[in-house]
Scaffold this motif. Structure first.
Motif, PDB file in Angstrom:
ATOM      1  N   UNK A 241       0.821  -1.204   0.000  1.00  0.00           N
ATOM      2  CA  UNK A 241       0.000   0.000   0.000  1.00  0.00           C
ATOM      3  C   UNK A 241       0.862   1.264   0.000  1.00  0.00           C
ATOM      4  N   UNK A 242       2.086   1.170   0.511  1.00  0.00           N
ATOM      5  CA  UNK A 242       2.999   2.318   0.535  1.00  0.00           C
ATOM      6  C   UNK A 242       4.376   1.881   0.048  1.00  0.00           C
ATOM      7  N   UNK A 243       4.490   1.527  -1.226  1.00  0.00           N
ATOM      8  CA  UNK A 243       5.759   0.981  -1.734  1.00  0.00           C
ATOM      9  C   UNK A 243       6.909   1.975  -1.669  1.00  0.00           C
ATOM     10  N   UNK A 244       6.619   3.291  -1.646  1.00  0.00           N
ATOM     11  CA  UNK A 244       7.686   4.275  -1.578  1.00  0.00           C
ATOM     12  C   UNK A 244       8.541   4.150  -0.325  1.00  0.00           C
ATOM     13  N   UNK A 245       7.985   3.586   0.725  1.00  0.00           N
ATOM     14  CA  UNK A 245       8.727   3.447   1.982  1.00  0.00           C
ATOM     15  C   UNK A 245       9.818   2.369   1.906  1.00  0.00           C
TER      16      UNK A 245
END
Length: 328
Positions: free
Chosen positions: A6-10
């Motif tokens: 859901x938050x691949x940028x992390x």
């Protein structure tokens, strides 16, 4: 299975873990170089504490692994699947086997052409949708209860035989009851979703039993859409088995169109085998809306990775007490 996030940028935080690993390796090289510069090796052995050697590398590796797993948890991993409940996936094919289906105005005749089209239709239906088969002439027969086994349905279609009279209304009543009873047994059924869909193939009109419209009303009351196909032409004839004289059997679409309208389905008229196949294709395209779209289920896995990170760091902390502080 590789999870989605859901938050691949992390996940860029993994670079921090890589940098820490590189810093650890660099510190080992620096320490080794510093020891070589200390010329009194014997004195070094006496004054320097005995180091646990490989054990500290194991602990450092576990710590870095725990941090990496923690980063994955921060990115909120998820598992995505699609699902269709049983109540959203039942199709009943009602197949007319009255003697009029022997007419050869459709090559090689109505019956054989309809069998081929029905088999092709069933083959193209989504694998997770149950398909059942009911044949009707003067008597209605449940050939196959709704099932995912396509071979069973194909086999029964192949063995269909002709008989006297046409009981469309009774066939609709039996099909409606079969779908409703099946839905009642489904604990996961959504009451706002139709218990199934009926696809009715016939070339004639009711000659025995309850009227076609009455059977359609039962389906409408149960919330079951009926897709009808009137198959054949105005030129159809058969040979009367008693008199030996030709008897006209023109297709009669009016009652079928009425049933489709009152149940919220669609009606089709097919005069050739190709047109029948096209009608089935259009019905199949409509089934997604009628049966309900496939639902995507998103299952978040963050807690699993967070737990994994916790356990790895706990193990590293415990080993540091045991191995690095003289407890052994």
């Amino acid at each position: 299975m590789i999870p989605d996030f859901l938050a691949p940028g992390r996940l860029w935080l993994l670079l921090v873990v890589v940098a820490m690993a590189a810093a650890y390796v660099a510190s080992l090289r620096w320490r080794r170089a510093a020891q070589v510069r200390f010329t009194q090796v014997d004195l070094l052995d006496r004054v320097a504490p005995k180091r646990p050697r490989w054990r500290r590398h194991v602990i450092a590796g576990i710590q870095l692994a725990g941090l990496a797993v923690a980063v994955v948890a921060v990115a909120r991993p998820v598992e995505r699947t699609t699902e269709r409940t049983n109540s959203e996936g039942r199709i009943l094919v009602l197949f007319d086997v009255s003697l009029s289906m022997e007419a050869d105005d459709v090559e090689p005749n109505r019956l054989e052409s309809a069998k081929d089209a029905a088999r092709n239709f069933i083959e193209e239906v989504d694998d997770d949708v149950e398909v059942g088969l009911i044949s009707f002439a003067g008597v209605v027969t449940v050939e196959v209860n709704p099932t995912l086994d396509r071979d069973v349905v194909d086999d029964r279609i192949e063995r269909l035989d002709l008989d006297l009279s046409t009981a469309i209304g009774d066939a609709l009543a039996v099909g409606t009851r079969l779908l409703v009873d099946g839905a009642a047994d489904d604990e996961n059924r959504d009451d706002d979703v139709a218990p199934g869909v009926i696809v009715l193939l016939s070339d004639g009109e009711t000659t025995v039993g309850r009227p076609t419209a009455e059977g359609g009303s039962l389906a409408a009351d149960a919330g079951i859409p009926v897709f009808t196909i009137a198959f054949g032409t105005e030129r159809g004839t058969i040979i009367d088995p008693v008199s030996g004289e030709p008897v006209p059997v023109p297709v009669s679409p009016a009652d079928l169109e009425l049933v489709a309208e009152q149940t919220g389905g669609e009606s089709f008229i097919a005069e050739t085998g190709n047109e029948l196949a096209n009608a089935y294709d259009q019905i199949r395209e409509s089934l997604g809306d009628t049966l309900g779209e496939e639902i995507e289920i998103t299952k978040e896995l963050t807690w699993r990775y967070a737990l994994g990170a916790f356990l790895l760091l706990a193990v590293a902390w415990s080993l540091s007490l045991w191995w690095l502080r003289g407890m052994v």
